[in-house]
Write an enzyme that holds these catalytic residues in place. Structure first.
Site, mmCIF file in Angstrom:
data_model
loop_
_atom_site.group_PDB
_atom_site.id
_atom_site.type_symbol
_atom_site.label_atom_id
_atom_site.label_comp_id
_atom_site.label_asym_id
_atom_site.label_seq_id
_atom_site.Cartn_x
_atom_site.Cartn_y
_atom_site.Cartn_z
ATOM 1 N N HIS A 156 -14.196 0.115 5.207
ATOM 2 C CA HIS A 156 -13.383 0.581 6.363
ATOM 3 C C HIS A 156 -12.425 -0.508 6.849
ATOM 4 O O HIS A 156 -12.042 -0.511 8.011
ATOM 5 C CB HIS A 156 -14.273 1.026 7.528
ATOM 6 C CG HIS A 156 -15.393 1.936 7.128
ATOM 7 N ND1 HIS A 156 -15.280 3.311 7.121
ATOM 8 C CD2 HIS A 156 -16.653 1.663 6.690
ATOM 9 C CE1 HIS A 156 -16.423 3.843 6.715
ATOM 10 N NE2 HIS A 156 -17.266 2.859 6.440
ATOM 11 N N SER A 277 14.331 -12.988 4.661
ATOM 12 C CA SER A 277 15.029 -11.997 5.473
ATOM 13 C C SER A 277 16.443 -12.505 5.739
ATOM 14 O O SER A 277 16.668 -13.705 5.865
ATOM 15 C CB SER A 277 14.284 -11.808 6.792
ATOM 16 O OG SER A 277 15.170 -11.366 7.801
ATOM 17 N N LYS A 283 11.083 -15.890 7.751
ATOM 18 C CA LYS A 283 10.320 -14.894 6.994
ATOM 19 C C LYS A 283 10.144 -15.203 5.517
ATOM 20 O O LYS A 283 11.037 -15.714 4.848
ATOM 21 C CB LYS A 283 11.006 -13.527 7.108
ATOM 22 C CG LYS A 283 10.952 -12.950 8.502
ATOM 23 C CD LYS A 283 9.626 -12.286 8.777
ATOM 24 C CE LYS A 283 9.522 -11.062 7.948
ATOM 25 N NZ LYS A 283 8.880 -9.958 8.572
ATOM 26 N N GLU A 290 5.061 -5.113 -2.472
ATOM 27 C CA GLU A 290 5.474 -3.892 -1.756
ATOM 28 C C GLU A 290 6.225 -2.939 -2.678
ATOM 29 O O GLU A 290 6.032 -1.725 -2.627
ATOM 30 C CB GLU A 290 6.367 -4.257 -0.567
ATOM 31 C CG GLU A 290 5.610 -4.942 0.560
ATOM 32 C CD GLU A 290 6.557 -5.495 1.611
ATOM 33 O OE1 GLU A 290 7.022 -4.724 2.455
ATOM 34 O OE2 GLU A 290 6.855 -6.698 1.572
#
Ligand code: ARG
Length: 459
Positions: A156, A277, A283, A290
């Site tokens: 979980h 970024s 970043k 992804e």
């Protein structure tokens, strides 16, 4: 241009239709296999006496020249010649004259296209298998380095029980080795020659189907001419295998993204496998992971599209089936790219052992072990569960972990607890005591790694 099938037509194809039904813009990628298939067909036509040996030699020489010209970028395919099969036939006839027109004897584009896609897919499966093998090796190498890297195991997405990074990685090893086996099994059904099925009802010529099949490295021939030209289950099966693989890659990516978040910081992706970024200078994003996760969607989509194309088609060939190619090519390309980038991304990431260890100490991941400890001291498990539940609640109210409690505090909950408890509930002990086949103890994971090494040699 006059169509190869133009005999019964009195009008030219509408320009819009020509553009609409032509597949050359994408099926030109099959040129190599189309030529190879035609060479095998021509040789067999001569061996069975349907054409002469001289004619076959002329055809084969012409086809080899065409192959070379295509490879050197000298050929411009013609949209009005519809597809790769007719483009090559037209090129051949231009090159060698009327003998070129004999190549298509006893053959239809229906069995030809099935042959080409099977040959193409077989070769691509072999490349994918090599990439999978690389990934499996990368996982074994990493696992070997992290047999003692304790980390929290989750259920979980809540910390559950301590495991090691090696054990966690070896879970993926199992998944990807099953993927490899599945693909190998799929290959068996791809590797069957449909040539000789004709348009749908075979042919009146005495073709030697086995000869063509064995020349092209197939393990056998399709046993029903209607089936041979009208099913695409070998493509759907491959797409299913690819979808399962992407699902595994995507789950893994999800974890890598989570692990590299600033909330967790278990890993640091190499700069070469991250991007920045354009506005936020601080970043560093796990874009590669992804994108692999994102590309899973198109691979599933291609499978769904193909299942839907096929679901209502009457036997045998229907033009709908021309829709198989773009999705197949896209699936192959996507899967290969993902596998190619995934292994080095894994191999170069830095593992923050300290963070993993600390996380595994938080979240009461040793609570089950404390309950087991009480069971070994004679308490029934359900009662032990209750005692430890109360201890956890106590810890939560006083912001402590189970290991922080004094022996007095512990004994307040159960007189069965003694000094040896601290040793018993250390995360290292928790892992090492799970010394059961398939479990996380280093001894067991080492066995799994050794078995894995043997397994990839046979896969
Ligand atoms: N380009 C076609 C395809 O990809 C080849 C087979 C065409 N057959 C036909 N009867 N129109 O499916």
């Amino acid at each position: 241009m006059k169509k190869l099938w133009g005999g019964r037509f009195s009008k030219n194809t509408d320009k819009l239709v020509e553009d609409f039904h032509s597949s050359i813009s994408f099926d030109k990628r099959l040129y190599y296999w189309d030529v190879k298939g035609s060479i095998a067909h021509a040789r067999m036509l001569a061996d069975t006496g349907v054409i002469s040996q001289e004619e076959a030699q002329l055809i084969i020489k012409g086809l080899n020249e065409i192959l070379k010209e295509i490879e050197e970028g000298e050929v411009e395919f013609d949209l009005s010649a519809e597809d790769i099969h007719m483009n090559i036939e037209i090129l051949l006839t231009k090159k060698i004259g009327d003998t070129g027109k004999k190549l298509h004897t006893g053959r239809s584009r229906n069995d030809q296209v099935a042959l080409d896609t099977r040959l193409y897919l077989r070769a691509e499966i072999d490349t994918i298998q090599d990439l999978l093998k690389e990934l499996l090796k990368t996982l074994l190498d990493l696992a070997e380095k992290h047999l003692d890297t304790v980390m929290p195991g989750y259920t979980h997405l809540q910390r559950a029980q301590p495991v090691t990074l090696a054990h966690h990685l070896m879970a993926y090893f199992q998944m990807f080795s099953r993927d490899k086996e599945r693909l190998e099994d799929c290959r068996k059904r791809v590797n069957i020659s449909p040539l000789g099925s004709g348009a749908l009802a075979g042919t009146t010529f005495p073709l030697n189907r086995e000869q063509v099949a064995s020349e092209l490295g197939f393990s056998g021939i399709t046993m029903n001419s209607i089936d041979g030209v009208s099913d695409r289950d070998y493509i759907i099966e491959f797409m299913s295998c690819a979808s399962i693989m992407m699902m595994h890659l995507s789950r893994f990516c999800e974890e890598l993204i989570f692990w590299s978040s600033q909330e967790v910081e278990f890993i640091d992706m190499d700069d070469a496998y991250s991007t920045g970024s354009s506005i936020m200078p601080q970043k560093k994003n796990p874009d590669v992971a992804e994108l692999v996760r994102g590309k899973t969607g198109r691979v599933y989509g291609n499978l769904m599209a193909m299942l839907t194309v096929m679901k209502g088609l009457p036997l045998a060939y229907n033009k709908d089936m021309q829709e198989d190619k773009e999705g197949l090519f896209d699936t192959v390309d996507t899967l290969k790219k993902c596998l190619l980038v995934f292994s080095p991304m894994l191999a170069t990431m830095k593992v923050n052992k300290e963070k993993m260890l600390n996380a595994s100490k938080g979240g009461f991941t040793n609570a089950t072990d404390l309950a087991d400890y009480l069971v070994k001291k004679g308490l029934p498990f359900r009662d032990a569960h209750e005692v430890v539940g109360k201890l956890v609640a106590y810890c939560l109210s006083s912001s402590k972990s189970l290991d922080d409690l004094s022996i007095k505090e512990l004994q307040g909950f159960s007189p069965l607890i003694e000094e040896d408890v601290y040793q018993e509930i250390s995360v290292y002990t928790c892992v090492e005591k799970r010394n059961i086949p398939g479990g996380p103890a280093a001894e067991q994971v080492r066995i799994a790694i050794e078995e894995g090494k043997k397994r990839i040699e046979t896969l």
